[in-house]
Scaffold this motif. Sequence first.
Motif, PDB file in Angstrom:
ATOM      1  N   PHE A 185       5.697  -5.703   2.900  1.00 36.58           N
ATOM      2  CA  PHE A 185       6.119  -4.323   3.170  1.00 36.58           C
ATOM      3  C   PHE A 185       7.028  -4.231   4.387  1.00 36.58           C
ATOM      4  CE2 PHE A 185       3.321  -1.122   0.798  1.00 36.58           C
ATOM      5  CZ  PHE A 185       3.098  -1.988  -0.269  1.00 36.58           C
ATOM      6  N   SER A 188      11.252  -1.498   4.398  1.00 35.71           N
ATOM      7  CA  SER A 188      10.880  -0.186   3.860  1.00 35.71           C
ATOM      8  C   SER A 188      11.872   0.303   2.815  1.00 35.71           C
ATOM      9  CB  SER A 188      10.772   0.846   4.993  1.00 35.71           C
ATOM     10  OG  SER A 188      12.007   0.984   5.678  1.00 35.71           O
ATOM     11  N   ILE A 192       9.765   1.754  -0.268  1.00 38.17           N
ATOM     12  CA  ILE A 192       9.660   3.205  -0.501  1.00 38.17           C
ATOM     13  C   ILE A 192       9.957   3.565  -1.954  1.00 38.17           C
ATOM     14  CG2 ILE A 192      10.756   5.417   0.056  1.00 38.17           C
ATOM     15  CD1 ILE A 192      10.737   4.564   2.983  1.00 38.17           C
ATOM     16  N   VAL A 203       7.386  10.342   1.004  1.00 37.10           N
ATOM     17  CA  VAL A 203       7.158   8.971   1.462  1.00 37.10           C
ATOM     18  C   VAL A 203       8.066   8.661   2.645  1.00 37.10           C
ATOM     19  CG1 VAL A 203       7.107   6.551   0.811  1.00 37.10           C
ATOM     20  CG2 VAL A 203       6.585   8.305  -0.907  1.00 37.10           C
ATOM     21  N   THR A 204       7.464   8.210   3.741  1.00 34.35           N
ATOM     22  CA  THR A 204       8.225   7.842   4.931  1.00 34.35           C
ATOM     23  C   THR A 204       7.685   6.541   5.504  1.00 34.35           C
ATOM     24  OG1 THR A 204       6.776   9.080   6.445  1.00 34.35           O
ATOM     25  CG2 THR A 204       8.686  10.257   5.523  1.00 34.35           C
ATOM     26  N   CYS A 205       8.509   5.929   6.331  1.00 37.85           N
ATOM     27  CA  CYS A 205       8.075   4.753   7.079  1.00 37.85           C
ATOM     28  C   CYS A 205       8.639   4.860   8.486  1.00 37.85           C
ATOM     29  CB  CYS A 205       8.547   3.468   6.411  1.00 37.85           C
ATOM     30  SG  CYS A 205       8.105   1.971   7.337  1.00 37.85           S
ATOM     31  N   ASN A 272       5.052  -1.272  10.607  1.00 39.79           N
ATOM     32  CA  ASN A 272       5.563  -0.224   9.721  1.00 39.79           C
ATOM     33  C   ASN A 272       4.421   0.711   9.356  1.00 39.79           C
ATOM     34  OD1 ASN A 272       8.173  -1.167   9.662  1.00 39.79           O
ATOM     35  ND2 ASN A 272       8.007  -2.171   7.681  1.00 39.79           N
ATOM     36  N   TYR A 274       3.475   3.636   7.149  1.00 41.65           N
ATOM     37  CA  TYR A 274       3.885   4.387   5.961  1.00 41.65           C
ATOM     38  C   TYR A 274       3.000   5.632   5.816  1.00 41.65           C
ATOM     39  CZ  TYR A 274       6.678   0.430   4.273  1.00 41.65           C
ATOM     40  OH  TYR A 274       7.618  -0.552   4.127  1.00 41.65           O
ATOM     41  N   ARG A 275       3.644   6.714   5.393  1.00 38.43           N
ATOM     42  CA  ARG A 275       2.917   7.951   5.091  1.00 38.43           C
ATOM     43  C   ARG A 275       3.458   8.510   3.781  1.00 38.43           C
ATOM     44  NH1 ARG A 275       2.152  11.419  10.565  1.00 38.43           N
ATOM     45  NH2 ARG A 275       0.380  12.133   9.339  1.00 38.43           N
TER      46      ARG A 275
END
Length: 280
Positions: A185, A188, A192, A203-205, A272, A274-275
């Motif tokens: 991962f 990104s 993503i 989706v964000t990083c 990283n 991620y959300r």
Amino acid sequence: MSNADQEEFWTGDAGDKWVATQAQMDTLLQPVLDLVLTQAALPAGARVLDIGSGTGASVAQAAKAVGPKGHVTGLDISDTMLALARTRLQDHPNTSGLKADAQIHSFEAGSYDAMISRFGVMFFADTTAAFANIARALVPRAPLTFAAWGAAPQNPYFMQAAAAAKDVFGPMEKTDRTLPGPFAFEDSARVIPMLTDAGLTDVTCEEHGVHLTPPGDLRAVAELLCTIGPAERALRQFEASHEDRARLVDALMARFAKFEGSAGIEIPALINLYRARTAS
């Protein structure tokens, strides 16, 4: 497509080593868990799914965050690590352990309000399929918050260990970092779209710099690195003797001395974060 090879790996020798070094690894990685839990901001009463929960540190701390009316399920593919986690979590009645492959497990739909993970999502054979399956376990608009290793060159915990191994043994076998593994991962821009294809939204990083905090002195850190990570892989690849291992410990101590200060050893790391959310 299952993750049978990962199950075998994490239940066997790798799982045994994580169990044996649980206290050291928990301390080393606590700053990353702090990052995940701070960013997740789990509300009281939430039902949380912790993917790749390992020996239980993240489950215990998430359970404290959600309180007695909440619940945290620690899911892991390794019986070996789950066995230790269940022992450690005996005094946490708002937790449970689930031995499962998150990519194919038949979750009950809408069972969880949030998903978290500290380094537990980089090993799926099919990332999109895995997250689509996890999403089905969550309620609509549920938040997912998970940490993965960022760019390898900015993570000396791995790169300096690999360099020390090269100092002693010479070049190691090349690995494809896009395959399931610690750095799957790191890019990104590649990951993503996989998460979006899984049906996730927003989706964000974000890249976060932290300092890993291994306990003990330089020799203790070098010994830990010889147990888990690139240095351990080199010892296996080159069928190292006791003398070879001693040389590697010395090389690791030399490489990691730069990270030693008045507060102990602090190894910079790029994470990283991620959300995402499930669909409405």
